[in-house]
Enzyme design. Structure first.
Site, mmCIF file in Angstrom:
data_model
loop_
_atom_site.group_PDB
_atom_site.id
_atom_site.type_symbol
_atom_site.label_atom_id
_atom_site.label_comp_id
_atom_site.label_asym_id
_atom_site.label_seq_id
_atom_site.Cartn_x
_atom_site.Cartn_y
_atom_site.Cartn_z
ATOM 1 N N GLY A 205 0.690 -1.293 0.032
ATOM 2 C CA GLY A 205 0.019 -0.034 0.070
ATOM 3 C C GLY A 205 1.032 1.400 0.108
ATOM 4 O O GLY A 205 1.837 1.574 -0.874
ATOM 5 N N ASP A 231 -10.416 5.035 -3.530
ATOM 6 C CA ASP A 231 -11.034 3.757 -3.691
ATOM 7 C C ASP A 231 -10.010 2.779 -3.789
ATOM 8 O O ASP A 231 -9.131 2.848 -5.017
ATOM 9 C CB ASP A 231 -12.179 3.615 -4.573
ATOM 10 C CG ASP A 231 -12.812 2.109 -4.815
ATOM 11 O OD1 ASP A 231 -12.273 1.309 -4.166
ATOM 12 O OD2 ASP A 231 -13.587 1.969 -5.481
ATOM 13 N N ASP A 237 -4.556 -5.601 -7.832
ATOM 14 C CA ASP A 237 -4.752 -6.276 -9.089
ATOM 15 C C ASP A 237 -4.008 -5.752 -10.283
ATOM 16 O O ASP A 237 -3.548 -6.045 -11.000
ATOM 17 C CB ASP A 237 -6.285 -6.645 -9.621
ATOM 18 C CG ASP A 237 -7.010 -7.117 -8.392
ATOM 19 O OD1 ASP A 237 -6.424 -8.199 -7.538
ATOM 20 O OD2 ASP A 237 -8.164 -6.898 -8.181
ATOM 21 N N ARG A 270 -9.222 6.859 -8.310
ATOM 22 C CA ARG A 270 -10.550 6.592 -8.935
ATOM 23 C C ARG A 270 -11.400 5.708 -8.333
ATOM 24 O O ARG A 270 -10.968 4.718 -7.781
ATOM 25 C CB ARG A 270 -10.399 6.253 -10.403
ATOM 26 C CG ARG A 270 -9.390 7.057 -11.124
ATOM 27 C CD ARG A 270 -8.715 6.372 -12.442
ATOM 28 N NE ARG A 270 -7.939 7.379 -13.271
ATOM 29 C CZ ARG A 270 -7.496 7.015 -14.321
ATOM 30 N NH1 ARG A 270 -7.683 5.722 -15.028
ATOM 31 N NH2 ARG A 270 -6.717 7.710 -15.126
#
Ligand code: RIB
Length: 292
Positions: A205, A231, A237, A270
């Site tokens: 992260g 978000d 992924d 986004r």
């Protein structure tokens, strides 16, 4: 060179809340939306938008054609996605709090009803220059990984959602194991000792990412790009798909890490999962604005 991705396809139902509900609590959402998701589909979109020739291998229900259309519009070859009349398309209930953290419940549906004989046929086309991506949201991963390794292809396995037994079964056939920091902690606790893979990709992260070459002992660190998160769904992924595509096009580990990290950073700015994954030109423009 091509990426083949045995992966889930989900319809994501996304609910925005001030905070995630505690046990027994009922909360009204501030907003609801639907979009393309599934760890597999997200990785395929990322790989294709990064510029790699990408084949998605999976299954979904009849109907829900918009889901397949979005994958195809991203440049993913969907000719090996089966349509199963007796199964539901996989879906995810995603709760998002005001800090952009999420809690996710998935229903596998067709993702776990993939015809393994048909899958084996498709995988017979793999060459040593190809890469197979797999995650933990479908059936057939072990046989697929074995088949890919037999053909000399690289296998990148994302151990997500984390499942120790599934991970143990696939590890002997994986080339690169990709995890987030939480998944890595669970794996190291449940599987102490050496891992039988060539490389370990750990995304952390806002603390960045690292790649460990377990053959040479060398480790690369990639700091995270600073962005304001909206978000975080699908960021891992996006990282995995872009990293795979980077290696596929011949980038070295440091270059692939930087590219993937930039793509994931842009994604978290986004809303959405598969739909929110940036294109390669967007990622290159973002990188061009970063200090060296
Ligand atoms: O990694 C994010 C994905 O996990 C979501 O898109 C959801 O569908 C679940 O599979």
């Amino acid at each position: 060179m091509a990426i083949w991705n045995l992966g889930s396809i989900n319809i994501d139902h996304v609910y925005r809340l001030d905070s995630l509900p505690r046990p027994g609590e009922t909360l009204a959402s501030r907003n609801y939306g639907q979009g393309l998701g599934g760890k597999g589909a997200n990785q395929s979109v990322a790989s294709a938008r990064a510029g790699a020739r990408t084949h998605h291998l999976g299954a979904m229900a009849l109907g829900d054609d918009w889901v397949l259309a979005r994958l195809a519009d991203s440049g993913v070859d969907v000719s090996a996605v089966a349509r199963l009349p007796d199964e539901a398309t996989g879906h995810a209930i995603i709760l998002l709090d005001r800090d952009a953290e999420n809690a996710i419940v998935i229903h596998a549906g067709a993702n776990r009803a993939i015809d393994e004989a048909a899958l084996a046929d498709t995988l017979s086309a793999l060459t040593p220059r190809d890469t197979l991506l797999i995650q933990n949201e479908t059936n057939g991963q072990v046989a697929a990984a074995q088949a890919a390794r037999t053909r000399g292809a690289r296998v990148i396995y994302s151990a997500a959602p984390f499942d120790l037994e599934a991970t143990r079964a696939i590890l002997p056939h994986a080339t690169i194991l990709a995890m987030n920091a939480g998944e890595a902690r669970q794996l190291f606790a449940g599987h102490p000792g050496d891992l039988p893979v060539a490389g370990l990709l750990i995304t952390k992260g806002s603390e960045g990412a690292e790649y460990r070459d377990l053959t040479s002992g060398r480790t690369w660190h990639q700091p995270a790009f600073r962005v304001t998160p909206v978000d975080t769904t699908g960021a891992g992924d996006t990282f995995a798909g872009y990293f795979a595509a980077g290696l596929d096009e011949g980038l070295d580990v440091a270059q692939a890490l930087r590219l993937a990290s930039a793509a994931a950073a842009l994604k978290v700015t986004r809303a959405g999962a598969g739909d929110a994954i940036p294109t390669r030109p967007e990622v290159e423009a973002f990188l061009a604005d970063q200090p060296i």
